[in-house]
Motif scaffolding. Structure first.
Motif, PDB file in Angstrom:
ATOM      1  N   GLY A   1       3.311   4.610   1.982  1.00 42.96           N
ATOM      2  CA  GLY A   1       1.927   4.614   2.434  1.00 42.96           C
ATOM      3  C   GLY A   1       1.012   3.852   1.501  1.00 42.96           C
ATOM      4  N   ALA A   2      -0.070   3.314   2.076  1.00 40.15           N
ATOM      5  CA  ALA A   2      -1.103   2.625   1.292  1.00 40.15           C
ATOM      6  C   ALA A   2      -2.348   2.525   2.158  1.00 40.15           C
ATOM      7  CB  ALA A   2      -0.641   1.222   0.869  1.00 40.15           C
ATOM      8  N   LYS A   3      -3.500   2.803   1.558  1.00 39.53           N
ATOM      9  CA  LYS A   3      -4.798   2.694   2.235  1.00 39.53           C
ATOM     10  C   LYS A   3      -4.836   3.531   3.517  1.00 39.53           C
ATOM     11  CE  LYS A   3      -5.840  -1.925   0.410  1.00 39.53           C
ATOM     12  NZ  LYS A   3      -6.181  -3.323   0.750  1.00 39.53           N
ATOM     13  N   GLY A   4      -4.248   4.708   3.463  1.00 35.89           N
ATOM     14  CA  GLY A   4      -4.315   5.614   4.604  1.00 35.89           C
ATOM     15  C   GLY A   4      -3.365   5.304   5.734  1.00 35.89           C
ATOM     16  N   ALA A   5      -2.444   4.354   5.546  1.00 36.41           N
ATOM     17  CA  ALA A   5      -1.492   3.996   6.592  1.00 36.41           C
ATOM     18  C   ALA A   5      -0.087   3.957   6.001  1.00 36.41           C
ATOM     19  CB  ALA A   5      -1.840   2.641   7.201  1.00 36.41           C
ATOM     20  N   GLN A   6       0.894   4.259   6.838  1.00 34.86           N
ATOM     21  CA  GLN A   6       2.289   4.239   6.422  1.00 34.86           C
ATOM     22  C   GLN A   6       2.995   3.174   7.233  1.00 34.86           C
ATOM     23  OE1 GLN A   6       3.986   8.059   5.432  1.00 34.86           O
ATOM     24  NE2 GLN A   6       5.900   7.529   6.462  1.00 34.86           N
ATOM     25  N   ARG A   7       3.076   1.949   6.650  1.00 32.88           N
ATOM     26  CA  ARG A   7       3.561   0.799   7.401  1.00 32.88           C
ATOM     27  C   ARG A   7       4.706   0.071   6.715  1.00 32.88           C
ATOM     28  NH1 ARG A   7      -2.555  -1.636   8.313  1.00 32.88           N
ATOM     29  NH2 ARG A   7      -3.389   0.145   9.481  1.00 32.88           N
ATOM     30  N   TRP A   8       5.079   0.474   5.516  1.00 36.13           N
ATOM     31  CA  TRP A   8       6.040  -0.274   4.720  1.00 36.13           C
ATOM     32  C   TRP A   8       7.316   0.522   4.491  1.00 36.13           C
ATOM     33  CZ3 TRP A   8       0.861  -0.258   4.065  1.00 36.13           C
ATOM     34  CH2 TRP A   8       0.198  -1.494   4.059  1.00 36.13           C
ATOM     35  N   LEU A   9       8.400  -0.207   4.275  1.00 36.68           N
ATOM     36  CA  LEU A   9       9.651   0.365   3.796  1.00 36.68           C
ATOM     37  C   LEU A   9       9.950  -0.240   2.436  1.00 36.68           C
ATOM     38  CD1 LEU A   9      12.046   0.400   6.901  1.00 36.68           C
ATOM     39  CD2 LEU A   9      10.980   2.370   5.785  1.00 36.68           C
TER      40      LEU A   9
ATOM     41  N   VAL B   1      10.106   4.136   9.175  1.00 38.04           N
ATOM     42  CA  VAL B   1       8.779   4.098   8.552  1.00 38.04           C
ATOM     43  C   VAL B   1       8.114   5.469   8.644  1.00 38.04           C
ATOM     44  CG1 VAL B   1       6.454   3.132   8.750  1.00 38.04           C
ATOM     45  CG2 VAL B   1       8.426   1.628   8.889  1.00 38.04           C
ATOM     46  N   ASP B   2       8.292   6.146   9.777  1.00 34.26           N
ATOM     47  CA  ASP B   2       7.670   7.458   9.968  1.00 34.26           C
ATOM     48  C   ASP B   2       8.234   8.515   9.015  1.00 34.26           C
ATOM     49  OD1 ASP B   2       5.952   6.634  11.948  1.00 34.26           O
ATOM     50  OD2 ASP B   2       7.366   7.050  13.566  1.00 34.26           O
ATOM     51  N   PHE B   3       9.498   8.349   8.610  1.00 32.48           N
ATOM     52  CA  PHE B   3      10.150   9.379   7.809  1.00 32.48           C
ATOM     53  C   PHE B   3      10.187   9.035   6.318  1.00 32.48           C
ATOM     54  CE2 PHE B   3      11.929   9.844  12.086  1.00 32.48           C
ATOM     55  CZ  PHE B   3      11.702  11.196  12.304  1.00 32.48           C
ATOM     56  N   VAL B   4      10.488   7.790   5.980  1.00 35.74           N
ATOM     57  CA  VAL B   4      10.637   7.419   4.560  1.00 35.74           C
ATOM     58  C   VAL B   4       9.758   6.225   4.203  1.00 35.74           C
ATOM     59  CG1 VAL B   4      12.970   8.349   4.399  1.00 35.74           C
ATOM     60  CG2 VAL B   4      12.643   5.968   5.122  1.00 35.74           C
ATOM     61  N   GLY B   5       8.748   5.945   5.032  1.00 34.66           N
ATOM     62  CA  GLY B   5       7.886   4.797   4.780  1.00 34.66           C
ATOM     63  C   GLY B   5       6.990   4.984   3.578  1.00 34.66           C
TER      64      GLY B   5
ATOM     65  N   PHE C   1      11.344  -3.897  -3.672  1.00 38.39           N
ATOM     66  CA  PHE C   1      10.763  -4.787  -2.653  1.00 38.39           C
ATOM     67  C   PHE C   1      10.239  -3.969  -1.495  1.00 38.39           C
ATOM     68  CE2 PHE C   1      11.459  -7.259   1.289  1.00 38.39           C
ATOM     69  CZ  PHE C   1      10.550  -8.275   1.054  1.00 38.39           C
ATOM     70  N   ARG C   2       9.043  -4.313  -1.015  1.00 35.28           N
ATOM     71  CA  ARG C   2       8.455  -3.653   0.149  1.00 35.28           C
ATOM     72  C   ARG C   2       8.296  -4.660   1.276  1.00 35.28           C
ATOM     73  NH1 ARG C   2       3.163  -0.244  -0.710  1.00 35.28           N
ATOM     74  NH2 ARG C   2       2.354  -2.351  -0.922  1.00 35.28           N
ATOM     75  N   PHE C   3       8.531  -4.208   2.501  1.00 36.65           N
ATOM     76  CA  PHE C   3       8.316  -5.077   3.655  1.00 36.65           C
ATOM     77  C   PHE C   3       7.862  -4.232   4.832  1.00 36.65           C
ATOM     78  CE2 PHE C   3      12.523  -3.444   4.354  1.00 36.65           C
ATOM     79  CZ  PHE C   3      12.695  -3.407   5.723  1.00 36.65           C
ATOM     80  N   GLN C   4       7.212  -4.914   5.800  1.00 38.61           N
ATOM     81  CA  GLN C   4       6.709  -4.263   7.002  1.00 38.61           C
ATOM     82  C   GLN C   4       7.633  -4.570   8.179  1.00 38.61           C
ATOM     83  OE1 GLN C   4       2.310  -5.627   6.461  1.00 38.61           O
ATOM     84  NE2 GLN C   4       2.249  -3.883   7.844  1.00 38.61           N
ATOM     85  N   PRO C   5       8.314  -3.562   8.715  1.00 36.19           N
ATOM     86  CA  PRO C   5       9.141  -3.808   9.908  1.00 36.19           C
ATOM     87  C   PRO C   5       8.348  -4.380  11.079  1.00 36.19           C
ATOM     88  CG  PRO C   5       9.698  -1.693   8.937  1.00 36.19           C
ATOM     89  CD  PRO C   5       8.477  -2.196   8.207  1.00 36.19           C
ATOM     90  N   SER C   6       7.051  -4.081  11.126  1.00 32.11           N
ATOM     91  CA  SER C   6       6.236  -4.620  12.223  1.00 32.11           C
ATOM     92  C   SER C   6       6.185  -6.146  12.184  1.00 32.11           C
ATOM     93  CB  SER C   6       4.813  -4.051  12.159  1.00 32.11           C
ATOM     94  OG  SER C   6       4.191  -4.353  10.929  1.00 32.11           O
ATOM     95  N   GLU C   7       6.308  -6.747  10.986  1.00 32.54           N
ATOM     96  CA  GLU C   7       6.333  -8.206  10.903  1.00 32.54           C
ATOM     97  C   GLU C   7       7.572  -8.767  11.588  1.00 32.54           C
ATOM     98  OE1 GLU C   7       4.208 -10.477   9.776  1.00 32.54           O
ATOM     99  OE2 GLU C   7       2.698  -8.982   9.303  1.00 32.54           O
ATOM    100  N   ILE C   8       8.717  -8.117  11.382  1.00 32.73           N
ATOM    101  CA  ILE C   8       9.945  -8.559  12.034  1.00 32.73           C
ATOM    102  C   ILE C   8       9.825  -8.397  13.553  1.00 32.73           C
ATOM    103  CG2 ILE C   8      12.449  -8.272  12.098  1.00 32.73           C
ATOM    104  CD1 ILE C   8      12.239  -6.955   9.342  1.00 32.73           C
TER     105      ILE C   8
ATOM    106  N   GLN D   1      -4.535 -16.017   2.647  1.00 35.19           N
ATOM    107  CA  GLN D   1      -3.511 -15.633   1.686  1.00 35.19           C
ATOM    108  C   GLN D   1      -2.580 -14.613   2.332  1.00 35.19           C
ATOM    109  OE1 GLN D   1      -5.017 -13.743  -1.840  1.00 35.19           O
ATOM    110  NE2 GLN D   1      -3.050 -13.744  -2.886  1.00 35.19           N
ATOM    111  N   GLY D   2      -1.301 -14.761   2.106  1.00 34.53           N
ATOM    112  CA  GLY D   2      -0.347 -13.829   2.694  1.00 34.53           C
ATOM    113  C   GLY D   2       1.036 -14.040   2.127  1.00 34.53           C
ATOM    114  N   GLY D   3       1.951 -13.131   2.446  1.00 35.04           N
ATOM    115  CA  GLY D   3       3.318 -13.214   1.968  1.00 35.04           C
ATOM    116  C   GLY D   3       4.292 -13.103   3.118  1.00 35.04           C
ATOM    117  N   THR D   4       4.566 -11.865   3.525  1.00 34.02           N
ATOM    118  CA  THR D   4       5.504 -11.629   4.619  1.00 34.02           C
ATOM    119  C   THR D   4       5.036 -12.284   5.910  1.00 34.02           C
ATOM    120  OG1 THR D   4       5.945  -9.475   3.604  1.00 34.02           O
ATOM    121  CG2 THR D   4       6.823  -9.841   5.798  1.00 34.02           C
ATOM    122  N   SER D   5       3.737 -12.258   6.156  1.00 28.33           N
ATOM    123  CA  SER D   5       3.212 -12.842   7.394  1.00 28.33           C
ATOM    124  C   SER D   5       3.471 -14.344   7.458  1.00 28.33           C
ATOM    125  CB  SER D   5       1.713 -12.561   7.519  1.00 28.33           C
ATOM    126  OG  SER D   5       0.998 -13.127   6.437  1.00 28.33           O
ATOM    127  N   LEU D   6       3.428 -15.027   6.299  1.00 24.21           N
ATOM    128  CA  LEU D   6       3.724 -16.455   6.266  1.00 24.21           C
ATOM    129  C   LEU D   6       5.168 -16.721   6.651  1.00 24.21           C
ATOM    130  CD1 LEU D   6       1.998 -17.842   3.027  1.00 24.21           C
ATOM    131  CD2 LEU D   6       1.493 -18.460   5.388  1.00 24.21           C
TER     132      LEU D   6
END
Length: 381
Positions: free
Chosen positions: A108-116, A102-106, A121-128, A354-359
């Motif tokens: 970014g959105a809304k000032g944060a880099q949390r997705w791959l 995530v730090d290298f190829v993540g 398809f985008r997903f958040q490793p933090s959810e896993i 409402q949610g997707g990955t979190s569900l």
């Protein structure tokens, strides 16, 4: 007398109960927990329809996510806890690699880099990580004598610290705290001494000022200041809390009625379909509706704790207990955040927001619980 002869002699209701038991055992599903989760999902869709101003498209989209999540829950329930225990260290290493990526190829959105991003398809490793971290800590502690000594406790804390720091760097302080909490619950359930717990709390208190000065971002400090006094910035940082408390208070005991809330439908309440959806429920269904929702959450948590306590292996007890206690923390943090008791950290209300990955992550956790329950049923047959 064989089984078929026995079933033919059973009354209709008894045959039906035996059939239901056999189906639930084959699918490794805990029927009481499944029914409670389905009821909660139905409540969530009902409130979401109002919060989205009657948008059927939003409800159908949420329904599709829920369907996928329940399918994943059933699939994960088929996995034996022993297999999860064997996979845990490898899954932990994989999650660390994803968080580093995530730090290298993540993305970014809304000032944060949390997705791959993978393809489209985008997903958040933090959810896993929410599931893998407690699984890894439970694996480590379950292969050593309990309660853990100081060495095993420190190794467990290191397992918790590595992904937590990587998530803080994204930055995502709220998620990092919740993920760390899931690992700490495993340690707590393993029986660490109260002296050690008190020492850690003392160190955290001592670290509060350095964290404020050197770790927290400006917007995170602003959230804490807003919690203490929302009136400092009524039209800015304090707007969300002021409007959510207004919505909750205006609902009274009986509420204004479904689809009749003014704060959400007149767009005073931001994020009414996600993090602040409990304010919509409180305004439209009143205190009575909130209490019924809390009862439903309480039943789910009670059932989860019972399942965890009945697990035949230490790994299942530690992991199951952590999953359901973390679920409780999500409910507590969201409601505390919306009512102005805790800082706004962007935590959705489980199975209602409402949610997707979190569900999917949430229901996969319940799938693990059901797998633990099915394993226990097999032992007692």
């Amino acid at each position: 007398m064989n089984n078929s002869d026995f079933l033919r002699q059973m009354p209709g209701d008894s045959r039906s109960m035996a059939s239901h038991r056999s189906i639930s055992q084959r699918l490794r599903i805990d029927i009481p927990l499944l029914i409670l989760l389905l009821i909660l999902s139905g409540v969530g869709l009902t409130v979401l329809y109002s919060a989205s101003d009657g948008s059927m498209a939003t409800v159908l989209r949420q329904g599709r996510f829920l369907s996928v999540a329940f399918v994943f829950m059933i699939l994960v329930a088929q996995v034996h806890p022993d297999q999860l225990q064997r996979w845990a260290p490898f899954a932990y290493i994989g999650v660390l690699i994803l968080l580093l990526a995530v730090d290298f190829v993540g993305v970014g959105a809304k000032g944060a880099q949390r997705w791959l991003g993978v393809g489209g398809f985008r997903f958040q490793p933090s959810e896993i990580t929410k599931l893998v971290l407690p699984m890894a800590v439970a694996w480590y502690l379950s292969i050593h004598p309990l309660p853990p000594g100081i060495r095993h406790t420190l190794v467990s804390l290191l397992l918790i610290l590595l992904p937590t720091v990587l998530i803080v760097m994204q930055p995502d302080l709220g998620t990092s705290i919740l993920i760390a909490t899931s690992g700490i619950f495993v340690l707590f359930l393993a029986g660490i001494s109260w002296t050690f717990i008190a020492s850690c709390l003392g160190l955290l208190a001592m670290a509060a000022y350095p964290m404020w000065e050197f770790v927290l971002h400006d917007y995170q400090r602003q959230r804490i200041l807003t919690l203490l006094n929302p009136e400092l910035d009524k039209l800015g940082a304090g707007w969300n809390i002021i409007q959510s408390k207004t919505a909750i208070g205006s609902g009274g005991f009986d509420g204004k009625g479904w689809m009749l809330g003014t704060q959400s439908h007149l767009d005073f309440l931001p994020e009414s379909h996600t993090d602040f959806i409990i304010a919509v429920l409180a305004e439209e269904f009143g205190l009575r509706g909130v209490l019924l929702l809390l009862l439903l959450y309480g039943l789910i948590i009670s059932r989860g704790l019972w399942i965890a306590s009945q697990a035949k292996h230490c790994f299942g007890r530690l992991l199951g207990g952590s999953i359901i206690l973390t679920f409780f923390v999500y409910v507590f943090v969201n409601m505390g955040m919306v009512s102005g008791l805790l800082p706004v950290v962007g935590v959705p209300l489980p199975l209602v927001s409402q949610g997707g990955t979190s569900l999917v992550t949430l229901l996969v956790g319940f799938g693990i619980l059901m797998g633990i329950c099915a394993d226990d049923r097999l032992v007692h047959q």
